[in-house]
Design an enzyme around this catalytic site. Structure first.
Site, PDB file in Angstrom:
ATOM      1  N   ASN A   7     -58.137  -3.159  17.817  1.00  0.00           N
ATOM      2  CA  ASN A   7     -57.805  -4.308  18.652  1.00  0.00           C
ATOM      3  C   ASN A   7     -58.819  -4.307  19.796  1.00  0.00           C
ATOM      4  O   ASN A   7     -58.730  -3.493  20.714  1.00  0.00           O
ATOM      5  CB  ASN A   7     -56.373  -4.135  19.181  1.00  0.00           C
ATOM      6  CG  ASN A   7     -55.939  -5.291  20.063  1.00  0.00           C
ATOM      7  OD1 ASN A   7     -56.718  -6.213  20.319  1.00  0.00           O
ATOM      8  ND2 ASN A   7     -54.717  -5.225  20.538  1.00  0.00           N
ATOM      9  N   ARG A  90     -57.415  -6.944  14.657  1.00  0.00           N
ATOM     10  CA  ARG A  90     -56.551  -7.953  15.261  1.00  0.00           C
ATOM     11  C   ARG A  90     -57.432  -9.068  15.812  1.00  0.00           C
ATOM     12  O   ARG A  90     -58.340  -8.818  16.601  1.00  0.00           O
ATOM     13  CB  ARG A  90     -55.741  -7.336  16.403  1.00  0.00           C
ATOM     14  CG  ARG A  90     -54.865  -8.351  17.047  1.00  0.00           C
ATOM     15  CD  ARG A  90     -54.135  -7.795  18.225  1.00  0.00           C
ATOM     16  NE  ARG A  90     -53.215  -8.817  18.716  1.00  0.00           N
ATOM     17  CZ  ARG A  90     -52.679  -8.807  19.910  1.00  0.00           C
ATOM     18  NH1 ARG A  90     -52.931  -7.825  20.739  1.00  0.00           N
ATOM     19  NH2 ARG A  90     -51.878  -9.763  20.288  1.00  0.00           N
ATOM     20  N   HIS A 179     -48.588 -13.837  19.355  1.00  0.00           N
ATOM     21  CA  HIS A 179     -47.669 -12.722  19.029  1.00  0.00           C
ATOM     22  C   HIS A 179     -47.169 -12.822  17.583  1.00  0.00           C
ATOM     23  O   HIS A 179     -46.126 -12.248  17.247  1.00  0.00           O
ATOM     24  CB  HIS A 179     -46.401 -12.726  19.914  1.00  0.00           C
ATOM     25  CG  HIS A 179     -46.621 -12.359  21.346  1.00  0.00           C
ATOM     26  ND1 HIS A 179     -45.776 -12.828  22.339  1.00  0.00           N
ATOM     27  CD2 HIS A 179     -47.522 -11.569  21.951  1.00  0.00           C
ATOM     28  CE1 HIS A 179     -46.175 -12.355  23.506  1.00  0.00           C
ATOM     29  NE2 HIS A 179     -47.241 -11.581  23.299  1.00  0.00           N
ATOM     30  N   GLY A 211     -46.327 -10.266  28.123  1.00  0.00           N
ATOM     31  CA  GLY A 211     -46.251 -11.641  27.614  1.00  0.00           C
ATOM     32  C   GLY A 211     -44.957 -11.788  26.834  1.00  0.00           C
ATOM     33  O   GLY A 211     -44.492 -10.814  26.245  1.00  0.00           O
ATOM     34  N   ARG A 240     -47.120 -14.973  33.935  1.00  0.00           N
ATOM     35  CA  ARG A 240     -47.302 -16.373  33.522  1.00  0.00           C
ATOM     36  C   ARG A 240     -46.028 -17.167  33.787  1.00  0.00           C
ATOM     37  O   ARG A 240     -44.929 -16.657  33.602  1.00  0.00           O
ATOM     38  CB  ARG A 240     -47.641 -16.467  32.039  1.00  0.00           C
ATOM     39  CG  ARG A 240     -48.968 -15.856  31.656  1.00  0.00           C
ATOM     40  CD  ARG A 240     -49.335 -16.227  30.220  1.00  0.00           C
ATOM     41  NE  ARG A 240     -50.390 -15.369  29.716  1.00  0.00           N
ATOM     42  CZ  ARG A 240     -50.236 -14.525  28.692  1.00  0.00           C
ATOM     43  NH1 ARG A 240     -49.076 -14.431  28.061  1.00  0.00           N
ATOM     44  NH2 ARG A 240     -51.236 -13.777  28.304  1.00  0.00           N
ATOM     45  N   ASP A 281     -43.657  -6.122  36.700  1.00  0.00           N
ATOM     46  CA  ASP A 281     -43.146  -5.103  35.773  1.00  0.00           C
ATOM     47  C   ASP A 281     -41.616  -5.054  35.858  1.00  0.00           C
ATOM     48  O   ASP A 281     -41.055  -4.881  36.944  1.00  0.00           O
ATOM     49  CB  ASP A 281     -43.737  -3.744  36.175  1.00  0.00           C
ATOM     50  CG  ASP A 281     -43.387  -2.671  35.172  1.00  0.00           C
ATOM     51  OD1 ASP A 281     -44.294  -2.240  34.442  1.00  0.00           O
ATOM     52  OD2 ASP A 281     -42.204  -2.260  35.123  1.00  0.00           O
ATOM     53  N   MET A 282     -40.965  -5.237  34.715  1.00  0.00           N
ATOM     54  CA  MET A 282     -39.502  -5.348  34.713  1.00  0.00           C
ATOM     55  C   MET A 282     -38.837  -4.095  35.284  1.00  0.00           C
ATOM     56  O   MET A 282     -37.851  -4.192  36.001  1.00  0.00           O
ATOM     57  CB  MET A 282     -39.017  -5.644  33.287  1.00  0.00           C
ATOM     58  CG  MET A 282     -37.566  -5.944  33.191  1.00  0.00           C
ATOM     59  SD  MET A 282     -37.015  -7.306  34.284  1.00  0.00           S
ATOM     60  CE  MET A 282     -37.326  -8.748  33.282  1.00  0.00           C
ATOM     61  N   GLY A 331     -37.555  -5.896  25.513  1.00  0.00           N
ATOM     62  CA  GLY A 331     -36.541  -6.065  24.465  1.00  0.00           C
ATOM     63  C   GLY A 331     -36.119  -4.744  23.838  1.00  0.00           C
ATOM     64  O   GLY A 331     -34.982  -4.579  23.401  1.00  0.00           O
ATOM     65  N   GLU A 384     -47.146  -3.859  15.598  1.00  0.00           N
ATOM     66  CA  GLU A 384     -48.195  -4.770  15.130  1.00  0.00           C
ATOM     67  C   GLU A 384     -49.286  -4.022  14.367  1.00  0.00           C
ATOM     68  O   GLU A 384     -49.822  -4.524  13.385  1.00  0.00           O
ATOM     69  CB  GLU A 384     -48.816  -5.498  16.333  1.00  0.00           C
ATOM     70  CG  GLU A 384     -47.850  -6.484  16.958  1.00  0.00           C
ATOM     71  CD  GLU A 384     -48.250  -6.899  18.354  1.00  0.00           C
ATOM     72  OE1 GLU A 384     -48.882  -7.945  18.489  1.00  0.00           O
ATOM     73  OE2 GLU A 384     -47.928  -6.191  19.317  1.00  0.00           O
TER      74      GLU A 384
HETATM   75  P1  AMP Z   1     -45.197  -4.431  26.704  1.00  0.00           P
HETATM   76  O1  AMP Z   1     -46.142  -5.532  27.099  1.00  0.00           O
HETATM   77  O2  AMP Z   1     -44.545  -4.665  25.358  1.00  0.00           O
HETATM   78  O3  AMP Z   1     -45.787  -3.062  26.830  1.00  0.00           O
HETATM   79  O4  AMP Z   1     -43.991  -4.475  27.767  1.00  0.00           O
HETATM   80  C1  AMP Z   1     -44.185  -4.307  29.137  1.00  0.00           C
HETATM   81  C2  AMP Z   1     -42.894  -4.603  29.873  1.00  0.00           C
HETATM   82  O5  AMP Z   1     -41.856  -3.767  29.336  1.00  0.00           O
HETATM   83  C3  AMP Z   1     -42.948  -4.299  31.370  1.00  0.00           C
HETATM   84  O6  AMP Z   1     -42.291  -5.336  32.083  1.00  0.00           O
HETATM   85  C4  AMP Z   1     -42.169  -3.002  31.478  1.00  0.00           C
HETATM   86  O7  AMP Z   1     -41.550  -2.867  32.726  1.00  0.00           O
HETATM   87  C5  AMP Z   1     -41.147  -3.182  30.391  1.00  0.00           C
HETATM   88  N1  AMP Z   1     -40.567  -1.892  30.003  1.00  0.00           N
HETATM   89  C6  AMP Z   1     -41.136  -0.893  29.308  1.00  0.00           C
HETATM   90  N2  AMP Z   1     -40.297   0.164  29.227  1.00  0.00           N
HETATM   91  C7  AMP Z   1     -39.171  -0.186  29.899  1.00  0.00           C
HETATM   92  C8  AMP Z   1     -37.939   0.451  30.186  1.00  0.00           C
HETATM   93  N3  AMP Z   1     -37.696   1.689  29.776  1.00  0.00           N
HETATM   94  N4  AMP Z   1     -37.022  -0.225  30.910  1.00  0.00           N
HETATM   95  C9  AMP Z   1     -37.271  -1.476  31.356  1.00  0.00           C
HETATM   96  N5  AMP Z   1     -38.403  -2.134  31.104  1.00  0.00           N
HETATM   97  C10 AMP Z   1     -39.344  -1.510  30.388  1.00  0.00           C
END
Ligand code: AMP
Length: 400
Positions: A7, A90, A179, A211, A240, A281-282, A331, A384
């Site tokens: 990728n 990819r 995606h 995303g 976004r 960041d969640m 998720g 992926e």
């Molecule tokens: P990704 O782009 O798939 O790597 O996802 C990134 C997002 O997933 C970010 O907002 C992270 O804060 C969230 N994330 C990853 N691990 C956790 C976790 N254990 N609890 C809550 N959010 C998570």
């Protein structure tokens, strides 16, 4: 068969080497900051956990460094690069021309080049990676797997925008979606896990990473999707905006912003970051929520609300829904966000199960709703790279 999945970004190469007999990952890693004086190589393999600075002035040099490490007798997992039979690339945008994974030849490179205007940041980097990998691993077959391909089955009523027809016929303005490889992977996994034929299953797949996108899947095929001509449309994302009144950017330009500033604001400074003013960041954001930050609470509320709203819309266009599938970093892992989604879908018959939510994390697939829930909601980790590896094996083996 050994398959190498790559990728390529403009300054990075992410890679995984698979042994396809048992789909084992033999090695994986990333080269970052390609083209600078501070390039780094990471590799994880059975005997290796490496992070080191390297000299990689361009993608070709970066590939050569990865290959040297893969065949290093102390660190590596291969005797020779010739053991790699297939390289899966990819590729972000196949436009209307590339609707499935395919062998790379001059014609296909021309297609990727043609679609660069639709993905100006990604497709040129993908092409640079393809050319460099073909030079570094000339004896392997090279296969392109397109992010847009799974979404090429959308009907015109879903992919056209209600704008002057010429915008589509002359300028290719339509929904493409992104995606796709992730949505395809989790849809196939859901069919396996739910015990339904892949071509009979109806799903709402929800990819929540930095995303975010959703797909309505009918009989295993995508019929609608939230991302649009670009990845900006649809759900609220890390940085976004997702959906907004199309007049807003024009209004902000009338207020003195430059078009490129509006573009940067909507892609890089909006979403969870924009609303909260704290983080994209969640995990961080949920920490701020616990400390009582109102802007973080609103950002998370808006994030969940938009998902639930689209689930409602997709219920309306699907004949039935076997499951809602959550994937991506959020998720797969974020208990509070998943719990809220399950609870807010009660009107569709979802019965949230807190215990299942707690146990189904860290790479596990399973339901987040109770037995007897009329709407099952599942978490299924995406993969992926494995999807790309499987397509590559199939095409190299001559199955197509
Ligand atoms: P990704 O782009 O798939 O790597 O996802 C990134 C997002 O997933 C970010 O907002 C992270 O804060 C969230 N994330 C990853 N691990 C956790 C976790 N254990 N609890 C809550 N959010 C998570």
């Amino acid at each position: 068969m050994k398959v190498f999945v790559v990728n390529c970004g403009s300054s990075s190469i992410k890679y995984q080497l698979f042994k396809m007999t048992n789909e084992q990952v033999l090695a994986k890693g990333i080269v970052e900051r390609v083209g600078t004086d501070e390039a780094t190589l990471e590799m994880q393999a059975e005997r290796t956990n490496l992070k080191t600075t390297v000299s990689a002035a361009n993608h070709t040099e970066a590939f050569n460094i990865i290959l040297e490490t893969l065949i290093d007798p102390r660190l590596g997992v291969l005797e020779s690069p010739d053991q790699i039979e297939g390289v899966g690339h990819r590729v972000v945008h196949g436009g209307e021309d590339a609707t499935k994974s395919a062998r790379i030849n001059d014609d296909l490179i021309a297609v990727i080049e043609k679609n660069s205007k639709l993905a100006p940041l990604h497709n040129p980097a993908n092409i640079a990676g393809i050319r460099a990998a073909m030079a570094a691993i000339p004896n392997a077959e090279h296969i392109a797997v397109f992010d847009t391909a799974f979404l090429s089955t959308l009907p015109p009523k879903a992919y056209r925008y209600a704008v002057p027809a010429e915008w589509y016929t002359k300028h290719n303005v339509r929904r493409y979606g992104f995606h796709g490889t992730s949505h395809r992977y989790v849809a196939l996994r859901a069919a396996e896990l739910l015990g339904k034929p892949a071509d009979k299953i109806n799903l709402i797949t929800v990819h929540l990473g930095n995303g975010c996108s959703m797909t309505a899947v009918k009989g295993g095929k995508a019929i609608d999707h939230t991302m649009g001509m670009t990845p900006l449309e649809g759900l609220v994302m890390g940085t976004r905006s997702g959906d907004l009144d199309p007049a807003i950017p024009l209004y902000m330009i009338s207020q003195g912003m430059k078009p490129e500033e509006v573009d940067a604001a909507l892609n890089k400074d909006s979403g969870l970051l924009g609303v909260s003013g704290l983080s994209n960041d969640m995990r961080d954001l949920l920490g701020h929520c616990e400390k009582g930050a109102e802007s973080a609470k609103l950002a998370v509320e808006m994030f969940v609300y938009r998902i639930v709203k689209y689930v409602g819309a997709y219920f309306a266009i699907l004949p039935s829904v076997d499951a809602v599938v959550l994937t991506g970093g959020i998720g797969e892992n974020s208990l509070p966000v998943r719990q809220k989604i399950c609870e807010q879908l009660a009107s569709f018959g979802a019965i949230a199960d807190e215990q299942r939510n707690i146990t189904t994390t860290r790479g596990k697939a399973g339901p987040l709703t109770a037995n007897g829930s009329k709407l099952p909601i599942w978490a299924i980790p995406t993969n992926e790279e494995l999807m790309i590896a499987r397509d590559t094996r199939r095409i190299v083996a001559g199955a197509e």
